[in-house]
Design a protein around this motif. Structure first.
Motif, mmCIF file in Angstrom:
data_model
loop_
_atom_site.group_PDB
_atom_site.id
_atom_site.type_symbol
_atom_site.label_atom_id
_atom_site.label_comp_id
_atom_site.label_asym_id
_atom_site.label_seq_id
_atom_site.Cartn_x
_atom_site.Cartn_y
_atom_site.Cartn_z
ATOM 1 N N ALA A 1 0.836 -1.210 0.000
ATOM 2 C CA ALA A 1 0.000 0.000 0.000
ATOM 3 C C ALA A 1 0.865 1.252 0.000
ATOM 4 N N LEU B 1 0.709 4.036 -2.873
ATOM 5 C CA LEU B 1 -0.045 5.258 -2.561
ATOM 6 C C LEU B 1 0.791 6.521 -2.761
ATOM 7 N N VAL C 1 -5.898 0.967 -1.013
ATOM 8 C CA VAL C 1 -7.064 0.792 -0.136
ATOM 9 C C VAL C 1 -7.327 -0.693 0.120
ATOM 10 N N ALA D 1 -7.097 -2.688 3.701
ATOM 11 C CA ALA D 1 -8.272 -3.429 4.165
ATOM 12 C C ALA D 1 -7.939 -4.907 4.388
#
Length: 142
Positions: free
Chosen positions: A33, A37, A59, A63
């Motif tokens: 991530a 990102l 995301v 999660a």
């Protein structure tokens, strides 16, 4: 009336269906991530579809890290492995055959952010396969 002191014993609970590897997977997913990102703004300008895919990957990775830690399941392990494998496939495609609007990535195997991302994704695929195989073997043994 005699009072008894209250004592509480905290013993670690062990759930045979939960793997200690979930923490490693969660950390690897956070690396995936984080490495994607930070590149979202650049990719939104250069190739908007890639920026949105990087955002979605970030995301989904966060999660999945949460799901693996809190409610580990074979489906979460499979999804972590599949997402990582798909991300690796997209990386290889971007460097070999190229992707639309990302021509400057063609042959660029030394992008600094790719090293931790690819390492984490490879480890996630291997870890997911290992954990899922272990569960299948354990189920067969019972």
């Amino acid at each position: 009336v005699k009072e008894t002191p209250m004592t509480t014993t905290f013993a670690p609970s062990y759930d045979a269906d939960r793997s200690a590897d979930r923490w490693t997977a969660a950390l690897l997913l956070l690396v995936v991530a984080g490495t994607h990102l930070v590149l979202v703004p650049d990719h939104l300008e250069e190739a908007p579809y890639a920026g949105w895919l990087f955002l979605a990957l970030g995301v989904v990775s966060v999660a999945l890290a949460g799901v693996l830690v809190l409610r580990e399941s074979p489906a979460a392990w499979a999804l972590a492995g599949l997402v990582s494998a798909a991300t690796l496939a997209a990386y290889v495609a971007s460097r070999t055959v190229g992707l639309p609007q990302l021509g400057d990535d063609l042959g660029n195997w030394t992008e600094p952010m790719s090293f931790p991302a690819v390492a984490a994704e490879l480890m996630l695929v291997a870890l997911s396969v290992t954990v899922l195989r272990g569960r299948v073997r354990a189920a067969r043994a019972t």
